[in-house]
Design a protein around this motif. Structure first.
Motif, PDB file in Angstrom:
ATOM      1  N   LEU A 205       0.866  -1.260   0.041  1.00 36.09           N
ATOM      2  CA  LEU A 205      -0.027   0.071  -0.004  1.00 36.09           C
ATOM      3  C   LEU A 205       0.897   1.217   0.098  1.00 36.09           C
ATOM      4  O   LEU A 205       1.796   1.285   0.630  1.00 36.09           O
ATOM      5  N   SER A 206       0.206   2.515  -0.519  1.00 32.57           N
ATOM      6  CA  SER A 206       0.847   3.574  -0.516  1.00 32.57           C
ATOM      7  C   SER A 206       0.004   4.367   0.819  1.00 32.57           C
ATOM      8  O   SER A 206      -1.375   4.259   0.501  1.00 32.57           O
ATOM      9  N   TYR A 207       0.544   5.257   1.528  1.00 31.18           N
ATOM     10  CA  TYR A 207      -0.146   6.202   2.235  1.00 31.18           C
ATOM     11  C   TYR A 207       0.179   7.712   2.100  1.00 31.18           C
ATOM     12  O   TYR A 207       1.316   7.961   1.848  1.00 31.18           O
ATOM     13  N   LEU A 208      -0.985   8.201   2.391  1.00 31.69           N
ATOM     14  CA  LEU A 208      -0.890   9.830   2.351  1.00 31.69           C
ATOM     15  C   LEU A 208      -1.185  10.016   3.774  1.00 31.69           C
ATOM     16  O   LEU A 208      -2.279  10.073   4.365  1.00 31.69           O
ATOM     17  N   PHE A 209      -0.106  10.152   4.639  1.00 30.00           N
ATOM     18  CA  PHE A 209      -0.533  10.328   5.955  1.00 30.00           C
ATOM     19  C   PHE A 209      -0.550  11.684   6.577  1.00 30.00           C
ATOM     20  O   PHE A 209       0.546  12.477   6.367  1.00 30.00           O
ATOM     21  N   ILE A 210      -1.691  12.275   6.817  1.00 26.13           N
ATOM     22  CA  ILE A 210      -1.657  13.645   7.216  1.00 26.13           C
ATOM     23  C   ILE A 210      -1.842  14.013   8.635  1.00 26.13           C
ATOM     24  O   ILE A 210      -2.459  13.093   9.319  1.00 26.13           O
ATOM     25  N   SER A 211      -0.879  14.675   9.354  1.00 31.42           N
ATOM     26  CA  SER A 211      -0.795  14.833  10.841  1.00 31.42           C
ATOM     27  C   SER A 211      -0.146  16.201  10.868  1.00 31.42           C
ATOM     28  O   SER A 211       0.589  16.909  10.515  1.00 31.42           O
ATOM     29  N   HIS A 212      -0.501  16.490  12.317  1.00 29.20           N
ATOM     30  CA  HIS A 212       0.113  17.717  12.717  1.00 29.20           C
ATOM     31  C   HIS A 212       1.411  17.228  13.848  1.00 29.20           C
ATOM     32  O   HIS A 212       2.058  17.976  14.282  1.00 29.20           O
ATOM     33  N   ASP A 213       1.314  15.695  13.943  1.00 30.02           N
ATOM     34  CA  ASP A 213       2.654  15.298  14.921  1.00 30.02           C
ATOM     35  C   ASP A 213       3.556  14.750  14.229  1.00 30.02           C
ATOM     36  O   ASP A 213       3.885  13.919  13.518  1.00 30.02           O
ATOM     37  N   LEU A 214       4.733  15.587  14.295  1.00 32.61           N
ATOM     38  CA  LEU A 214       6.014  15.594  13.564  1.00 32.61           C
ATOM     39  C   LEU A 214       6.719  14.144  14.032  1.00 32.61           C
ATOM     40  O   LEU A 214       7.561  13.721  13.222  1.00 32.61           O
ATOM     41  N   GLY A 215       6.606  13.793  15.473  1.00 34.65           N
ATOM     42  CA  GLY A 215       7.031  12.751  15.799  1.00 34.65           C
ATOM     43  C   GLY A 215       6.631  11.396  14.952  1.00 34.65           C
ATOM     44  O   GLY A 215       7.214  10.522  14.517  1.00 34.65           O
ATOM     45  N   VAL A 216       5.345  11.336  14.817  1.00 35.31           N
ATOM     46  CA  VAL A 216       4.559  10.314  14.359  1.00 35.31           C
ATOM     47  C   VAL A 216       4.841  10.260  12.740  1.00 35.31           C
ATOM     48  O   VAL A 216       5.321   9.204  12.224  1.00 35.31           O
ATOM     49  N   VAL A 217       5.035  11.356  12.286  1.00 31.15           N
ATOM     50  CA  VAL A 217       5.182  11.293  10.736  1.00 31.15           C
ATOM     51  C   VAL A 217       6.895  10.996  10.550  1.00 31.15           C
ATOM     52  O   VAL A 217       7.072  10.236   9.715  1.00 31.15           O
TER      53      VAL A 217
END
Lengths: 315, 320, 337
Positions: A205-217
């Motif tokens: 799979l590909s993800y487009l991962f939208i987040s405000h959390d720079l650690g998780v990203v």
């Protein structure tokens, strides 16, 4: 080779005013975003609230009307098309949301929630459908006795896993994940993130991962784009962004992330304040007279930064 | 703000136009006409025919509509067929009666409903709350005409505390204090009846609004400042809970002219509701159309007024 | 644990909620102390009782359905025994409170200045004009550069960070010696979060107040806390000075939690996942080690029957003895890492 390209995507909302309620101005929610997606990769979209990161995700999947620009999927332009319910694009691009609870119909059982995309996109017999649903539950690590339960009977992490199960039901190519773990507790967040990585390697799979959390990203993404007021400020690989950030906004964002080393917090505070001072002093170098970010310029094969012509010459 | 008001008023024009078309056609679709009621065994059918031709009843509807609308735009809504006076005069007279009745009722409604709603909300689940809820359910469940008849029978005929019909006793000199007191005296019983029936929604709404406000974070903040609970209620909870009630106010004000059909009929009160029913019964087209146009206009005006009131009391809502 | 320097001492505090005619303890036998000029962080995941603990300290819990036992000592008075009136004299004066979401925590219909001045109205004898001056002073203190304008504005006209600054100004208005901050930065963007945390820290050294910081975010803890208490299922399971906790955590729960932060990992590693789920309030095991169900591979006999907090290093307390036998996959030997 990328299977999907986003070219100069714009989503503008009109602001109405004046006597005849005419359009007096526009909100540039997404203002010229260009991206490419490759199989099996995770793309991070980071920004503060109001940066347009969620709108970008929604525009790609078709939940927001695209003002201009193109979404090319496997060579076809799929922008703003009135797609058939069971078109390949609708099947191959799926989305999961921050609030998995409100994204599930509270009056439907897990069985029907999971069956819905299958009934939409795959012509399966009842038995095959049942089999597929059991497979999905096995993928997300849940037993078959949840089939007759309702969404409210699950915990936050379980619901997010069901949301993922629903998204992967029809073997999509890409999942747009809008803040998928922001509402979850740390230990549950870990579960969901691990799980997302697992199914990624299993199904390519590909993800487009939208987040405000720079650690998780940082943990999840191969390629990261930082967004500010509808535009990309900086985009590059994980290393480009975290090791060699160029734009003052990226620096400011990175310096604000709390670190779990209490020993060094004083130094970090000083560093943070330095960045803040620099941010205010050097704004003109990074933002044009309207406070907008400059167009992106390549500084390496993977790394692109928004800067003015003059700055680029100075490099 | 003035821009918005002007725009909204201008927008009423097409709305009123569509409404007038609708109501004109619908009124014409009613079986019979004002003259049907005049037919007796002695009537010469050709005379009736003549009247109908004279009144333009055989013209195509758009011709009739054209005549009517052009006159209406000049403020002339025609003559009432039954009362033989200008519609505008008739409505003016009845409207004034209704206005005073509704005003008194509305004041009573708010006087009863706001304290009861506040008490019920504040002392939620207490005996007091339950009694108030019971009251509001009973007043909601009782049909208007039943309560009106009971009140009329007890207070009007049995106890003879109140007059049983009319707006003022005959023989009083208009303009004297006694005349006005007598008028108010006539209004009291229908107004009280109306008020008792009209409190339910406000009580319930205010109660649930208060219960909802109590759990809001800003109430916690207020308490964390060390403000006594009594003051938290008056300064924060009640104030914020009255907001949606204020929004209704616009409709209430314009509703003052609408009239109450049952109450006016039962209490023999010559108001708008009464007029509307009787004009429908007698196919008095000119009155019906004029009344519906008026009600329509008042509704539009009411929503505009409500929006304006909201923008004044709620700083989050701004109209420019 | 208890010294003369203590500002606030909590002893055996239990807060129970009534659910269907039975009381269930959301906070159980918690003993903590807060000193002057320190930030005590209380960390835990949702449902661990940390917010209940905060509301109990200031007496903002629902009195009808809640039962509180134990002691909260402040200035020689036991807060759990205070009448509403006595409490009102402390709240907003000696104790300030900061909430998570500043938008909902401010009254939408009241001007900012009025909301800040409200507490002064009840706690001081200042005149209207003096109150207004104090409001401007407070707004200045929390780093708002145009206090005159902000004081006349309504909450919705301010940004999230500005609103939280206003909340802090409200908390500071009575010159409190204790500030309780319940997830003060959770609703904010990271850059604003950093600013607010810096502000809290600098205000604290200015006023020498003690701050109780309730949070789920270990990053925030590492940035501002002096001491940390970790809560799980209503109990404090570990308490330590901040550096000790991040370097030398002992309890299996704390260690697992630290290990599930994405930052601590190489990108290709798996994050630590805690087995099972947090038990709900009604299904809490009331006997034995509450974490035992999440580490089933550790033999029942290795847990204490009635787990107590043990001081294993100066100021470092751990509940139960099971930590000695806990280790992560691939780790050598017992938990004496």
């Amino acid at each position: 080779m990328s299977f999907m390209q986003i070219k100069d995507l714009n989503v503008h909302y009109p602001i109405r005013g004046g006597f005849f309620n005419t359009i007096t101005d526009k909100v540039y929610a997404v203002d010229g975003v260009t991206m490419e997606f490759e199989k099996g990769k995770t793309y991070g979209l980071v920004g503060e609230s109001g940066s347009g990161k969620s709108t970008t995700g929604k525009a790609i999947i078709g939940l927001e009307k695209v003002t201009s620009g193109q979404i090319i999927y496997e060579g076809d332009n799929v922008t703003n098309q009135r797609r058939k319910r069971n078109s390949a694009y609708n099947r191959d691009i799926q989305m999961i949301f921050q609030d998995s609870h409100s994204s599930m119909n509270p009056r439907k059982r897990v069985l029907d929630i999971l069956a819905e995309p299958i009934r939409n996109f795959m012509k399966l017999s009842d038995q095959e459908e049942r089999k597929r649903i059991k497979e999905l539950l096995a993928i997300v690590g849940m037993s078959e006795d949840v089939l007759l339960k309702y969404p409210h009977e699950f915990s936050g992490g379980q619901k997010q896993r069901l949301g993922i199960a629903r998204a992967v039901a029809c073997n999509p190519k890409m999942i747009i994940a809008d803040e998928p773990v922001s509402a979850l507790d740390l230990s549950v967040q870990a579960q969901v993130l691990n799980f997302m990585k697992d199914i990624q390697s299993e199904f390519g799979l590909s993800y487009l991962f939208i987040s405000h959390d720079l650690g998780v990203v940082k943990h999840m993404c191969d390629h990261i784009s930082i967004m500010y007021k509808g535009r990309f400020v900086e985009t590059g690989t994980r290393n480009d962004i975290y090791v060699n950030p160029q734009h003052i906004y990226t620096n400011r964002l990175l310096s604000a992330i709390p670190n779990i080393e209490p020993e060094t917090r004083m130094e970090r505070k000083i560093q943070r304040q330095d960045v803040e001072v620099k941010y205010h002093e050097e704004q003109h170098k990074y933002y044009d007279e309207h406070g907008k970010v400059y167009p992106l310029k390549s500084i390496s094969e993977t790394h692109r930064v928004a800067m003015s012509e003059i700055e680029q010459e100075g490099l | 703000m003035w821009k918005t008001i002007l725009r909204r008023v201008l927008m009423m024009i097409p709305q009123m136009f569509v409404l007038s078309l609708f109501i004109f056609i619908l009124a014409k679709q009613m079986p019979g006409d004002p003259f049907t009621g005049l037919i007796t065994p002695e009537t010469d059918p050709s005379r009736i025919e003549e009247l109908r031709i004279q009144a333009g009843f055989y013209d195509p509807w758009y011709v009739q509509y054209y005549h009517w609308i052009t006159n209406a735009l000049q403020g002339d809504f025609g003559q009432s067929y039954t009362y033989k006076i200008a519609v505008s005069t008739l409505i003016g007279e009845r409207g004034l009666n209704t206005f005073w009745l509704s005003l008194l009722s509305a004041i009573l409604v708010y006087l009863i409903a706001i304290p009861l709603g506040m008490l019920a909300g504040r002392y939620q689940e207490s005996f007091l709350d339950k009694s108030i809820i019971l009251y509001s359910f009973i007043s909601y469940a009782i049909p208007t005409f039943v309560l009106s008849l009971i009140f009329l029978f007890i207070f009007g005929y049995r106890l003879m505390w109140f007059p049983t019909s009319g707006t003022v006793d005959v023989g009083l000199e208009p303009g004297t204090t006694a005349y006005y007191w007598n008028k108010i005296y006539h209004l009291l019983l229908p107004a009280i009846t109306y008020a008792i029936l009209g409190t339910t929604s406000i009580i319930q709404y205010l109660r649930s609004e208060i219960i909802d406000s109590k759990t809001q974070d800003y109430v916690k903040t207020a308490r964390s400042k060390g403000i006594p609970m009594r003051k938290v209620y008056t300064r924060h909870i009640f104030r914020n809970s009255l907001l949606p009630i204020a929004a209704f106010l616009g409709f209430t004000i314009t509703g003052l002219l609408g009239g109450a059909i049952f109450i006016e009929t039962i209490f023999g009160f010559p108001g708008m509701g009464n007029l509307f029913v009787s004009s429908v019964m007698s196919r008095d087209y000119s009155v019906i159309t004029a009344l519906v146009m008026l009600f329509g206009f008042l509704t539009l005006l009411g929503s505009l007024l409500s929006d304006i009131i909201m923008s004044i009391v709620d700083p989050r809502i701004r109209i420019d | 644990m208890n010294t003369a320097k203590d500002l606030l001492t909590i002893r055996n505090l239990t807060t129970s909620f009534r659910i269907k005619d039975e009381y269930h303890a959301a906070v159980e036998e918690v003993s903590l102390s807060l000193r002057k000029n320190e930030v005590l962080a209380i960390v835990g995941e949702s449902g661990c009782g940390k917010s209940t603990l905060a509301t109990t300290i200031v007496g903002l819990h629902n009195e009808i359905n809640t039962k509180v036992t134990g002691e909260i000592l402040y200035n020689n008075q036991n807060l759990t025994q205070l009448s509403e009136e006595q409490f009102n004299r402390l709240r907003g004066n000696d104790i300030g409170f900061i909430f998570q979401d500043p938008l909902s925590a401010l009254n939408p219909l009241m001007r900012i200045g009025e909301q800040i001045a409200e507490g002064l109205l009840y706690h001081t004898k200042l005149t209207k004009q003096q109150r207004e001056e104090r409001v401007l002073e407070l707004l200045n203190q929390v780093g708002i550069s145009n206090p005159n304008r902000v004081a006349r504005q309504f909450p919705h006209q301010l940004s999230g960070g500005m609103r939280q600054r206003v909340m802090i100004a409200i908390a500071l208005s009575g010159k409190p010696s204790i500030i309780i901050a319940d997830e003060p930065t959770t609703a904010l963007d990271v850059t604003i979060q950093a600013q607010i945390l810096d502000l809290l820290k600098s205000l604290q050294s200015e006023t020498e107040a003690g701050i109780i910081l309730i949070t789920h975010d270990l990053g925030v803890v590492a940035e501002v806390a002096d001491r940390v208490a970790v809560m799980y299922a209503g109990q404090v399971i570990e308490e330590a000075p901040v550096q000790e906790l991040f370097r030398n955590a002992k309890h299996p729960y704390t260690r697992s939690l630290l290990n599930s932060i994405p930052q601590t990992h190489d990108e290709n590693d798996k994050l630590e996942v805690i087995h099972g789920m947090v038990p709900s309030l009604m299904n809490l095991p009331r006997e034995g080690c509450r974490f035992s169900a999440r580490i089933p591979w550790i033999n029942e006999s290795l847990h204490e029957k009635k787990p107590q907090l043990h001081e294993i290093a100066p100021g470092h307390f751990v509940r139960c003895t099971c930590w000695k036998h806990f280790h992560f996959e691939g780790e050598e030997g017992g938990g004496t890492v």
